[in-house]
Structure formats: structure tokens, C-alpha cells
Write a protein that holds these residues in place. Structure first.
Motif, short mmCIF file in Angstrom:
data_model
loop_
_atom_site.label_atom_id
_atom_site.label_comp_id
_atom_site.label_asym_id
_atom_site.label_seq_id
_atom_site.Cartn_x
_atom_site.Cartn_y
_atom_site.Cartn_z
N SER A 8 45.77 40.22 26.02
CA SER A 8 44.46 40.09 26.65
C SER A 8 44.59 39.28 27.93
O SER A 8 45.55 38.53 28.12
CB SER A 8 43.47 39.42 25.70
OG SER A 8 43.91 38.13 25.35
N ASN A 50 42.06 37.02 30.79
CA ASN A 50 40.79 36.44 31.20
C ASN A 50 41.02 35.80 32.56
O ASN A 50 41.50 34.68 32.67
CB ASN A 50 40.33 35.41 30.17
CG ASN A 50 38.94 34.87 30.49
OD1 ASN A 50 38.32 35.26 31.49
ND2 ASN A 50 38.45 33.95 29.66
N LYS A 59 48.58 36.46 24.32
CA LYS A 59 48.90 37.36 23.22
C LYS A 59 48.39 36.75 21.92
O LYS A 59 48.65 35.58 21.65
CB LYS A 59 50.41 37.60 23.11
CG LYS A 59 51.03 38.43 24.20
CD LYS A 59 52.54 38.56 24.00
CE LYS A 59 53.15 39.47 25.07
NZ LYS A 59 54.64 39.56 24.92
#
Length: 345
Positions: free
Chosen positions: A75, A77, A83
């Protein structure tokens, strides 16, 4: 501080893992059911190589135990790349082996284990012992034992012979349930080292007598007369009859006697989760004295699972306690599912 190491699948590299969130690192163990680690790993300038090493089928090493990465969710952000990682203990890789052949007859524990690990992939590097210091486990009549993966067949052995499996990487030690766990001086007392308690206490299943029926011969007579076990708790609670055991795998009375003792629920079935607020060393299978004044509880219960945060200084461990003999496997499976739902988000 204990380090976590990561190695690629081929074991070409082995590095100290850095960059993981210590409060997300969870070690979960449930007796005979589950052993895994979960954590969130952040990509940093200083750990880019180790970050890439953490991938499907790579290995993590925690306190000498190897875990195989099975789930990775990548992911991002903004500029932060992470991970979410789940790794299963290497002992669970036995599910990759398969024994197509079946075996029928009166088999010992070692007969079953030798049959399992002579399957399609051989022993897969697993070694195993059976430690029965009091010689209480006898042979059991098996029919068509096999035609399943190694892990499923090992679970059958654990259930049929009433055993616990202790794992040290690929070294498996099988012991009778009666010999499992140490009685400790440790106390878990409400409002001393715990204040979050969720317990299921059931006296509906409290019984003091049980009968067992084994296999019948061709002439419709039993190999041994039906066996009856009455607990000493009969003097306290009176005669309460538990549903009988009827199992045609039993041709030896001693096997049935042992099973009756193990399965009679002659005290209130108690199971539940406790969140501790003080440090506590969770010993697998330990018996601890549980004192909970609001419910008037004061007796020994066994640790059958835990969830601990080995690198967090602020999150206490959760331990799973149970003395429910009749449905211990279903309780642990349910608790395992509960733990999974509380896992890393």
C-alpha cells in the motif's frame, strides 16, 4: 532486544529486518492450530533492500523460529510505501505434502507418523518424536488412514490419540495431553495484572459420569464390555451423565478408559480471553491460577493460545485460557478466527 531476520526463498541473503512498526508486530499461537506473525513494514531509505526481500515465500526468523511469508499487501499513502505481512510457522508447510496411500489396522502413533511422512514428497525435512513417559497411549484401530495432506493427517493423529504437538521449526514432538503444560506459580488476578476479561462459563455441560462403547465383533459382541467412568466430583455435584462415546476404532479397554477421563467435563467449562496490563511471559500450555473476584472464580486454567507484541513496550499480551475438555478444538478454532479478525489492518 531480539532481532528479526529476513531471508529470500533461496536463502542467498539474510539481513536484520528494520522499518517495521513495533506496535503492529504480533506473534499469535493457538495450541495445535495456529502459529504466525503479522506486522506492517515501512519502506525507508535505509531498509530498501530488506523491504524488497520481504516477499511471498521469503523467510522470517524470530527467536530461532522460521516463518514463511504467505500474504503481502502493498500500500502507499503519499510518499509512504508499506507492506502488511503475514507469515506462517514453517511447521505448517507440511500441508504441501500428500499421502495418497491408505493404511488399515491397529496402529500406534509412530505407525501413523511414519505412514504420513512416507508420502508423495517424503519427509520434507521434518523429524518427529513421540514422548510417552508414562506409557499411557495405546494403539487405535484405523481404517483407510491416509488420502489427505500431511497436515490434515497429523491433525487426525492429534485427535485420535489425544496428543499435543510441540514444534521447533521442522522438529515435531508429540506428547499425551496429560503430560502437556507446567503448573506455575503465576497468578492472573482481576484488577492486579488484568482488567479486561471476556469469559464463557458453562455449567450446562458439567457432568460426573460417562460410558464408552468400543468395536463389535462379527458375532455382535463387543471386544470389551462397555466402560463407565465416574469422577470424584460426583460427591459434590451428584450423578450427571454425559452422552456416551461410541467409537468402533477402540478394541482395547485401556484406550477407551483414557478417552473417558479426558473427555468427561466434570467442572464448569471455562474459556475466554484476557488482556494483561503488566508484562507476562506466556508459556505454551502453562497452567495458571486465575482469580476473578466479581465472579468468584479461583482455579487453574491452561493457556491454549496467546497474542503477544514482542517489540512493543505499550501493548500488553492477550492470552487465551480454557479448561473445556469436550470442545477444546472447536473453542481454539473459534478463538483463532477471533484473533485473525483482530489482526493487522
Amino acid at each position: 532486544m531480539v532481532d528479526v531476520y529476513v531471508s529470500d526463498h533461496n536463502k542467498n541473503f539474510r539481513e536484520i529486518l528494520t522499518g517495521y512498526d513495533p506496535n503492529s508486530f504480533i506473534e499469535t499461537w493457538v495450541e495445535n492450530e495456529q502459529y504466525q506473525v503479522d506486522f506492517v513494514l515501512h519502506k525507508l531509505e535505509a531498509n530498501s533492500f530488506e523491504f524488497d526481500l520481504v516477499d511471498y515465500e521469503s523467510s522470517l526468523f524470530l527467536e530461532g523460529q522460521e516463518f514463511i511469508v504467505k500474504k503481502v499487501v502493498l500500500s502507499a499513502n503519499g510518499s509512504i510505501v508499506s507492506k502488511n505481512v503475514n507469515a506462517q510457522h514453517i511447521s505448517l508447510t507440511m500441508q504441501d505434502g500428500y499421502q495418497y496411500n491408505t493404511k488399515t489396522g491397529t496402529l500406534s502413533v509412530m505407525d501413523c507418523l511414519k505412514h504420513i511422512f512416507s508420502g508423495e514428497l517424503g519427509d520434507m525435512g521434518f523429524v518427529y518424536d513421540f514422548v510417552d513417559k508414562n506409557k499411557i497411549v495405546e494403539k487405535v484401530e484405523q481404517e483407510n488412514f491416509g488420502n489427505a495432506n500431511y497436515l490434515q493427517l497429523v491433525q487426525e493423529v492429534l485427535n485420535d490419540y489425544k496428543l499435543v504437538m510441540l514444534v521447533d521449526n521442522k522438529h515435531l514432538t508429540f506428547i499425551p495431553r496429560e503430560d502437556y503444560g507446567q503448573t506455575t506459580e503465576n497468578e492472573i488476578r482481576y484488577q492486579y495484572n488484568t482488567d479486561e476479561v471476556s469469559f464463557d462459563i458453562d455449567t450446562m455441560s458439567l457432568k460426573t459420569e460417562i460410558r464408552g462403547f468400543g468395536k463389535k465383533k462379527e458375532d455382535d459382541t463387543y471386544y470389551f464390555s462397555p466402560r463407565t467412568y465416574r469422577s470424584s466430583e460426583y460427591l459434590r455435584w451428584g450423578r450427571r451423565i454425559q452422552a456416551p462415546i461410541e467409537d468402533d476404532r477402540y478394541t482395547v479397554a485401556g484406550n477407551m478408559d483414557r478417552r473417558l477421563v479426558l473427555e468427561l467435563q466434570d467442572y464448569p467449562a471455562t474459556s475466554g480471553n484476557i488482556t494483561l496490563r503488566l508484562p507476562y511471559k506466556c508459556g505454551k500450555g502453562d497452567f495458571v491460577r486465575f482469580i476473578y473476584e466479581p465472579l468468584g472464580l479461583d482455579y487453574d486454567i491452561q493457556i491454549v493460545g496467546y497474542k503477544r507484541y514482542p517489540f512493543s513496550s505499550i501493548i500488553p499480551p492477550e492470552i487465551i485460557l480454557s479448561n473445556n475438555k469436550r470442545s477444546i478444538m472447536s473453542i481454539m478454532a473459534q478463538l483463532a478466527r477471533t484473533i485473525n479478525k483482530k489482526g493487522v489492518k
